[in-house]
Design a protein around this motif. Sequence first.
Motif, PDB file in Angstrom:
ATOM      1  N   GLY A 102      37.099 -11.092  50.917  1.00 21.56           N
ATOM      2  CA  GLY A 102      36.494 -11.661  52.125  1.00 21.56           C
ATOM      3  C   GLY A 102      36.894 -11.067  53.455  1.00 21.56           C
ATOM      4  N   HIS A 145      36.870  -8.873  56.819  1.00 17.75           N
ATOM      5  CA  HIS A 145      35.704  -8.422  57.581  1.00 17.75           C
ATOM      6  C   HIS A 145      35.975  -7.159  58.397  1.00 17.75           C
ATOM      7  CE1 HIS A 145      37.975 -11.267  60.105  1.00 17.75           C
ATOM      8  NE2 HIS A 145      37.660 -10.449  61.084  1.00 17.75           N
ATOM      9  N   PHE A 151      33.313  -9.235  53.500  1.00 16.25           N
ATOM     10  CA  PHE A 151      32.297  -9.847  54.376  1.00 16.25           C
ATOM     11  C   PHE A 151      31.620  -8.753  55.201  1.00 16.25           C
ATOM     12  CE2 PHE A 151      30.820 -11.935  58.229  1.00 16.25           C
ATOM     13  CZ  PHE A 151      30.138 -13.015  57.706  1.00 16.25           C
ATOM     14  N   TYR A 205      30.278 -18.937  49.960  1.00 19.91           N
ATOM     15  CA  TYR A 205      30.450 -19.391  51.340  1.00 19.91           C
ATOM     16  C   TYR A 205      29.683 -20.679  51.636  1.00 19.91           C
ATOM     17  CZ  TYR A 205      32.248 -14.625  52.118  1.00 19.91           C
ATOM     18  OH  TYR A 205      32.960 -13.464  52.054  1.00 19.91           O
ATOM     19  N   LEU A 262      41.251 -28.262  50.281  1.00 14.05           N
ATOM     20  CA  LEU A 262      41.425 -28.226  51.732  1.00 14.05           C
ATOM     21  C   LEU A 262      42.727 -28.979  51.986  1.00 14.05           C
ATOM     22  CD1 LEU A 262      40.136 -27.498  54.509  1.00 14.05           C
ATOM     23  CD2 LEU A 262      39.152 -29.785  54.518  1.00 14.05           C
ATOM     24  N   GLY A 272      52.450 -26.481  58.503  1.00 16.63           N
ATOM     25  CA  GLY A 272      51.173 -26.758  59.160  1.00 16.63           C
ATOM     26  C   GLY A 272      50.350 -27.717  58.327  1.00 16.63           C
ATOM     27  N   THR A 273      49.696 -27.187  57.302  1.00 14.56           N
ATOM     28  CA  THR A 273      48.908 -28.053  56.420  1.00 14.56           C
ATOM     29  C   THR A 273      49.733 -28.556  55.246  1.00 14.56           C
ATOM     30  OG1 THR A 273      48.116 -26.075  55.310  1.00 14.56           O
ATOM     31  CG2 THR A 273      46.693 -27.022  57.005  1.00 14.56           C
ATOM     32  N   ASP A 321      53.762 -19.627  61.207  1.00 16.65           N
ATOM     33  CA  ASP A 321      54.669 -19.007  62.164  1.00 16.65           C
ATOM     34  C   ASP A 321      55.005 -20.040  63.233  1.00 16.65           C
ATOM     35  OD1 ASP A 321      56.003 -17.608  64.082  1.00 16.65           O
ATOM     36  OD2 ASP A 321      54.561 -15.966  64.228  1.00 16.65           O
ATOM     37  N   MET A 322      56.249 -20.469  63.249  1.00 18.93           N
ATOM     38  CA  MET A 322      56.628 -21.553  64.151  1.00 18.93           C
ATOM     39  C   MET A 322      56.671 -21.122  65.610  1.00 18.93           C
ATOM     40  SD  MET A 322      56.636 -24.194  62.537  1.00 18.93           S
ATOM     41  CE  MET A 322      56.511 -24.739  60.856  1.00 18.93           C
ATOM     42  N   ARG A 323      56.466 -19.850  65.864  1.00 24.88           N
ATOM     43  CA  ARG A 323      56.383 -19.406  67.262  1.00 24.88           C
ATOM     44  C   ARG A 323      54.949 -19.472  67.774  1.00 24.88           C
ATOM     45  NH1 ARG A 323      60.984 -15.940  66.287  1.00 24.88           N
ATOM     46  NH2 ARG A 323      62.515 -16.521  67.841  1.00 24.88           N
ATOM     47  N   SER A 324      53.974 -19.303  66.859  1.00 25.51           N
ATOM     48  CA  SER A 324      52.592 -19.190  67.334  1.00 25.51           C
ATOM     49  C   SER A 324      51.615 -20.114  66.632  1.00 25.51           C
ATOM     50  CB  SER A 324      52.112 -17.748  67.125  1.00 25.51           C
ATOM     51  OG  SER A 324      52.041 -17.481  65.729  1.00 25.51           O
ATOM     52  N   GLY A 325      51.971 -20.618  65.453  1.00 23.35           N
ATOM     53  CA  GLY A 325      51.044 -21.422  64.659  1.00 23.35           C
ATOM     54  C   GLY A 325      50.197 -20.589  63.719  1.00 23.35           C
ATOM     55  N   LEU A 365      57.218 -23.878  68.033  1.00 22.37           N
ATOM     56  CA  LEU A 365      56.013 -24.678  68.248  1.00 22.37           C
ATOM     57  C   LEU A 365      56.203 -26.174  67.967  1.00 22.37           C
ATOM     58  CD1 LEU A 365      53.058 -24.446  69.024  1.00 22.37           C
ATOM     59  CD2 LEU A 365      52.556 -23.775  66.684  1.00 22.37           C
ATOM     60  N   ILE A 403      43.553 -27.411  61.998  1.00 23.52           N
ATOM     61  CA  ILE A 403      44.952 -27.419  62.448  1.00 23.52           C
ATOM     62  C   ILE A 403      45.137 -26.618  63.734  1.00 23.52           C
ATOM     63  CG2 ILE A 403      45.744 -25.509  60.992  1.00 23.52           C
ATOM     64  CD1 ILE A 403      48.290 -27.312  60.575  1.00 23.52           C
ATOM     65  N   LEU A 437      46.313 -28.121  67.355  1.00 19.06           N
ATOM     66  CA  LEU A 437      47.452 -27.586  68.113  1.00 19.06           C
ATOM     67  C   LEU A 437      47.042 -27.308  69.552  1.00 19.06           C
ATOM     68  CD1 LEU A 437      49.026 -25.061  65.560  1.00 19.06           C
ATOM     69  CD2 LEU A 437      50.038 -27.179  66.390  1.00 19.06           C
ATOM     70  N   ASP A 484      46.576 -17.280  69.776  1.00 19.21           N
ATOM     71  CA  ASP A 484      47.165 -18.438  69.113  1.00 19.21           C
ATOM     72  C   ASP A 484      47.128 -19.648  70.041  1.00 19.21           C
ATOM     73  OD1 ASP A 484      49.324 -17.984  70.881  1.00 19.21           O
ATOM     74  OD2 ASP A 484      50.186 -16.551  69.472  1.00 19.21           O
ATOM     75  N   PRO A 525      49.398 -21.555  71.576  1.00 18.36           N
ATOM     76  CA  PRO A 525      50.136 -21.601  72.838  1.00 18.36           C
ATOM     77  C   PRO A 525      49.441 -20.855  73.985  1.00 18.36           C
ATOM     78  CG  PRO A 525      51.620 -21.148  71.027  1.00 18.36           C
ATOM     79  CD  PRO A 525      50.236 -21.092  70.463  1.00 18.36           C
TER      80      PRO A 525
END
Lengths: 480, 208
Positions: free
Chosen positions: A101, A103, A141, A171, A206, A239-240, A282-286, B58, B102, B106, B194, B196
């Motif tokens: 998938g 692109h 894709f 899809y 999901l 996150g999820t 990534d706990m700095r950016s999500g 975050l 998600i 955020l 992202d 932030p």
Amino acid sequence: MLGSRFTYFNDDQIGLLRKRTFELLSEHGVKLDHHPRLFELLSKAGADVDESSGMVRFPVRTMEELLSFAPREFKLGARSEDKVLTLPRPDGTFYTRTVTGAHGWIEPETSEYRKLTSDDLADWAKLVNLLNGIDFMSYLFCDDVPVKVADVAGLATVLKNTDKHVWVQPYSPEAVEYLIKLGEAVAGGKESLKKNPVISMIACSLAPRAFKMLDLEIILQSAEAGLPIQACSLPGAGGTAPATLPAVIVMAAAEILAMVAMSQAVSPGTPVVACPIIFATDMRSGRSLQSSVEAMRGASGAVQFIKTAFNLPTHNYGTGADSPIVDAQCMSERALLSMLMGMSGLDILGGAGQLEVATAVSPLQLIIDNEVLSMVRRTVAGYTIDDDQLAWDVITKTKPGDHFMLADHTVRHCRDGLDPINFVRVARDTWERQGAADLMARVLENYRDLMKRDNPGLLDAGPARELDGIVQAAKAKLAS
Amino acid sequence: MGVQEIFNAVINMDDKNVAGLVREALDQGTEVGKILNEGLIAALDEVGRRFSTGEMFLPEMLKASQVMKLGLEIIRPLLGDADTKAAGTVVLGTVKGDLHDIGKNLVGMMLEGAGYNVIDLGVDVEANAFVQQARETGADVVALSALLTTTIPAMEETVSVLREAGITCKIIVGGAPVSQGFADEIGADAYGDDAPMAVTIVRSLLTA
């Protein structure tokens, strides 16, 4: 089936993970989009279904029974008989597949990034056919087809250009029937497709613990068509999914078991491959990361747990990188990942050729992955201990201080080792005399040579026209 | 109790004590404006600084924003209209066909923490729903999210429908398959790698 070659877990830990997985399914359950047919089948199979909320709970006994229907050995079919894959791989190692998938396309000659087209996909399929270390593939894709039939057109392009197995990511729910029709056209009809499933279907949860209509339809229609289902859970730690990996593993296992149960409720005996594709946030950016060490540990742990506790064939990312370019980080991450996943006993190492968390592909990277994955396969292969391998006669008949270069045994076995063509094993002077080409330059030459060849997997014109007809029908229905 | 303790409570994500500290400060006669500006808002600015330098992660930043809001709730009834005016209104949603939320969530949390009024339309949102909400709320920004490659065309369609409907506010886009090039191509005003980045982008768009 060979288990993990190393494991993180002792028996008590496996027992607790298993207990929590069943508890999550029996006491808390999963949520399904409203699907009366599946609700009915699940209810008949013994699940506790609340149609109004969509919550489905699986009593432990029901889950164990449904799980017992799933075959532990089966085949992923292919147009050419010699490309059919028996799971688990009989030699105890693993199969490999390309990325799904993406692109973005990184042009081999210029390293420029651009959107991918159907012509690129045809070239990609040809390259896959020419690389013996890559066992099956997926479509990508393409930007030049209507988005509503991007999956149908993509699968048709791939099926026209490869005789290897193809795994299929629909899809939209409406596309599923056309994708299955494409498989039938290549296999030679509905019954032939059941006997030789040239395609397998991806269904995803999901996270956390929900299933949308698209994936319910994939499970239903694929099980009815006798197609193997690749049941994917893709939680993102932090996150999820919870931030701690044991929790992520339990959640992924529960989501996969729910899909196993659904498929067996539709058609007992449907082959299912467990795909606990663990990401780390990534706990700095999500951003979701595929090749951070936490993601690797999670994926590896989930594979080990599912194989040990449920004895299902497993499939996961076995290569790939979070880096957006083919660089040293990219190579380091994929080397770590492929070796770890190979050692974990994973049955299918996926993601060959991918970059930037599976959103872009590089044909040159695919060629490198072909060789690296072959090396990993060779590395994790078991030893044969017999008279020939022990070479007892040769050892004892050779005088101390002599050598073995001329022994018949050595001549007979001198080509046993893997000999990657793009990796340099010469002295610096020789390397400089030969043009001082680095890995990427050598791989580019290899790519040029490969693409000069004919595609050995081209589909005949007749069936290819049939595929075109199915794509046209899908366009008329879905994209008009 | 001084504003420094309130400031520290936000920085330290102390959700147990922040409300009590604000009440104590009020009881001791500290001005509401001082609690707001030198305690709560200053702390959130410091959190933003620490996040941008990598000192805070975050989840820690989101938690600190939540703690700041707990403190804010105590003084909200005492604030004048000028103090409580949102920095702007952002209509936010994941585009049609995409159920992932998600990243969008955020972005919403971070914008709220930064003082924006966020209207979250959820996932799988029709283009016309963005138009309607943007019109009804007089939105300053519409923020579109997508995770799937297959749904980025819906993002393009949404931008086009918004513009055709005469919505002139800023439009920002983000999500795994989105890039600056794509944002430029579809006529979005800005793109962020992202979540932030969303606050920085919205601030710069609305002060430009």
